[in-house]
Design a protein around this motif. Sequence first.
Motif, PDB file in Angstrom:
ATOM      1  N   CYS A 185      -0.287  -7.980  -4.436  1.00  0.00           N
ATOM      2  CA  CYS A 185      -1.409  -7.101  -4.785  1.00  0.00           C
ATOM      3  C   CYS A 185      -1.034  -5.697  -4.317  1.00  0.00           C
ATOM      4  CB  CYS A 185      -2.696  -7.578  -4.101  1.00  0.00           C
ATOM      5  SG  CYS A 185      -4.133  -6.521  -4.406  1.00  0.00           S
ATOM      6  N   VAL A 244       0.867  -1.186   0.000  1.00  0.00           N
ATOM      7  CA  VAL A 244       0.000   0.000   0.000  1.00  0.00           C
ATOM      8  C   VAL A 244       0.897   1.226   0.000  1.00  0.00           C
ATOM      9  CG1 VAL A 244      -1.943   1.152   1.095  1.00  0.00           C
ATOM     10  CG2 VAL A 244      -1.652  -1.319   1.369  1.00  0.00           C
ATOM     11  N   ARG A 247      -8.706   1.296  -0.568  1.00  0.00           N
ATOM     12  CA  ARG A 247      -8.423   0.187  -1.485  1.00  0.00           C
ATOM     13  C   ARG A 247      -7.686  -0.935  -0.768  1.00  0.00           C
ATOM     14  NH1 ARG A 247      -8.009   4.785  -4.755  1.00  0.00           N
ATOM     15  NH2 ARG A 247      -9.256   4.697  -6.670  1.00  0.00           N
ATOM     16  N   ALA A 248      -6.888  -0.589   0.236  1.00  0.00           N
ATOM     17  CA  ALA A 248      -6.187  -1.623   1.006  1.00  0.00           C
ATOM     18  C   ALA A 248      -7.181  -2.491   1.779  1.00  0.00           C
ATOM     19  CB  ALA A 248      -5.188  -0.978   1.958  1.00  0.00           C
ATOM     20  N   ALA A 271      -2.169  -1.449  -3.684  1.00  0.00           N
ATOM     21  CA  ALA A 271      -3.258  -0.504  -3.425  1.00  0.00           C
ATOM     22  C   ALA A 271      -2.637   0.867  -3.206  1.00  0.00           C
ATOM     23  CB  ALA A 271      -4.084  -0.927  -2.208  1.00  0.00           C
ATOM     24  N   ALA A 281      -8.839  -4.796  -0.690  1.00  0.00           N
ATOM     25  CA  ALA A 281      -7.926  -5.861  -1.109  1.00  0.00           C
ATOM     26  C   ALA A 281      -7.730  -6.891  -0.013  1.00  0.00           C
ATOM     27  CB  ALA A 281      -6.572  -5.252  -1.516  1.00  0.00           C
TER      28      ALA A 281
END
Length: 753
Positions: free
Chosen positions: A656, A634, A663-664, A658, A667
């Motif tokens: 992944c 992140v 958004r974190a 973010a 996710a």
Amino acid sequence: MRSKFIDTSSFLYAGFAVLAASLFAAFAFVGKQATDYRDVRQLIGERQIQHRILDHLQGAEAAQRGYLLTNDHAYLSPLDAATKRIDADFDVLTSTTEPGEGRDALEGLRALAAAKLAELRHTVELQAAGKHDEAVAIVREGAGKEVMERLRNGLDAKSTHQQQMIDAQSHVVDKNSAMLRAGAALAISITILIGAATIGLLRNRLDAIAAAQSELRNVNAALSAEAAQREQLAEQLRQSQKMEAIGQLTGGLAHDFNNMLAVVIGSVNLAKRRLATDPAETLRYLDGALEGAEHAATLTHRLLAFSRRQPLAPEPIDPNKMVSSMAEMLRRTLGEDVNLEAVFAGGLWRAFADPSQIETTILNLALNARDAMPQGGKLTIETSNAYLDEEYAAREIGIPSGQYVLIAVTDTGTGMSRETVARAFDPFFTTKPAGRGTGLGLSQVYGFVRQSGGHVRIYSEQGLGTTVKLYLPRHHGASATAAPTTHARSTPRSETSETILIVEDDVRVRDLTADTLEELGYNVLAAESAAAALRQLEVNPHISLLFTDVVMPDTNGRKLAEEAWKRRPDLKILFTTGYTPNAVVHNGVLDPGVELIVKPYSIDRLARKVRDVLDGARSAAPEQRTVRRKVLIVDDDAAVCEAMAELLRLENYEVCVASDGLRALEAAQSFKPDVALLDLGLPGMDGYETAHALRALPEGRDLLLLASTGAGGDDVRRRCEAAGFDRHLVKPIDLDTLKMLIDGQKPHPTRST
């Protein structure tokens, strides 16, 4: 009777005194208003100078970006102008500032502006010296951005203080106007006239102040519009360069494929015409068509190598043995005019890479070296251990520091110019005459080495020669036993009529593959989808091999294989694809135990691969394979985020990314990471708040939380502990340290939420 005389002298004196006082007060107020106006005008002038300083620096920064992108000196005129004007503007501000804290703060801003100009000049000098990568690295480090932010904040703070002073002066003017009107009401008519004139004058002054403030607002709006226009022009330039690169790639690709397709189509058409009359000529034309198709397949493999999408099967290798075994073949290939010398380092580490790709890479470099020495010369291939330190790695995007195995190929040829070196790895870029190479050799080398987690660098001097250095990742595990040498053998066939189930959604490819395997003596079953394949497995217990495409409309081949293994644990599976998504290949490396043949393939290669899979042990079941740890990164800085994600993917982690806290959280619930690396300076919800929110989720209670920031200290450490972080890492983050935390350190078994 004498009328009483009323002495009015006292009233007259009083009236004159009031008149004199009114006149004195009026003149005093007018003088003070003039002084206040001059002060306001000076403050406005200082704000305009400050905005001009910031405008010059922004223009200089845009000039630097344009020069770094285009190498055109015409872009540098704003930088030269800024260098001349900014110091003079600061002199003007210093002359109007009283000694003390204000002048000290102004000198601090002057130092920041000088530092920013020095950084811009330094990057321009690096670009002029051909050190483009070093110049770009300085820009991406963000130090210049931080200096600009500090300078902008300092100027904004000074402007805010000046605005407060302007407001205070306006308040005093209003107050004085009210007092003047009250005094004029008590005076005689002359005093009233003087007062009225004074009030009119004061109103003009106030209108001038309001007009100056309006002008300042208009200037600010114009500056904002100009900055937006410059950003738009910069984006258009970036888009133009990107489209130019895409055009070069597609143009070269279309040209080469058209040539190959012309050979294939023309040969097939001629073969059809001669089939009945001249069988020998028919075979010759079919051989030509096959050769053209094989060249097209080679081109696609090189494109996959450049894009880092080819499947690799890395293993521990000894570069000394590999180069030694290739030496005789290289001597025959290069010819008598080229003197080949191999220099082997003692105590050489083992490298971890795909051996067949390394051989292809060395051959490509050797052929390029031969072409660069038309009159003959010397070619040297040498090996050594190498270490890339943190300073070097910081200048190269996506290159981790650490230990590498170096293979260097040096020729005494014509060499390359700086411009040629800068474009040497571009696809379809070549300095050879038409018909002499596709321009994909070095791009294939670049793609393979970077996909393997290594680094490649070109050093060249015109007229002296070229050195290409390949830095391959060092193998830290146990040495692998040497594989037995394979000898040429005839195309293998089925001797026991084994049954192969083909799963392919393209009917033409499916039918052709079935005919090929039947020609090789196998019993063949065909299915157009994963569902049809599973039905075939249920009714045909004698299927020996599942031959499946990876990419299919309903599901991928890997999921089909997992379902097939549940029904038939002993089933052997061979994958095929023309492109390698992460179904069976992760970060360009085949999953352990996976057997794959890449399209297009010849009959001989298919026959050998099928025979090898059928005769070998079955690959491990999915549940026996190593589970990759999931990492959530992140960070609102896209460049930093993607660079760290690419490094972790190269280390075989599932990643992944973010850009902010919201958004974190999304996710974390969908991706379900094992580890989260959070930047503390996130927009909106900062890293501390995001950590609290993650801990509150069911998925976050056992999550390993790592804080990432550019600042350390006890205060940050205490705040990180209070937020629920397990560790606090200071940028730049050491990759080895991060890997040890991801692989070794476990989160606390229980945490309060």
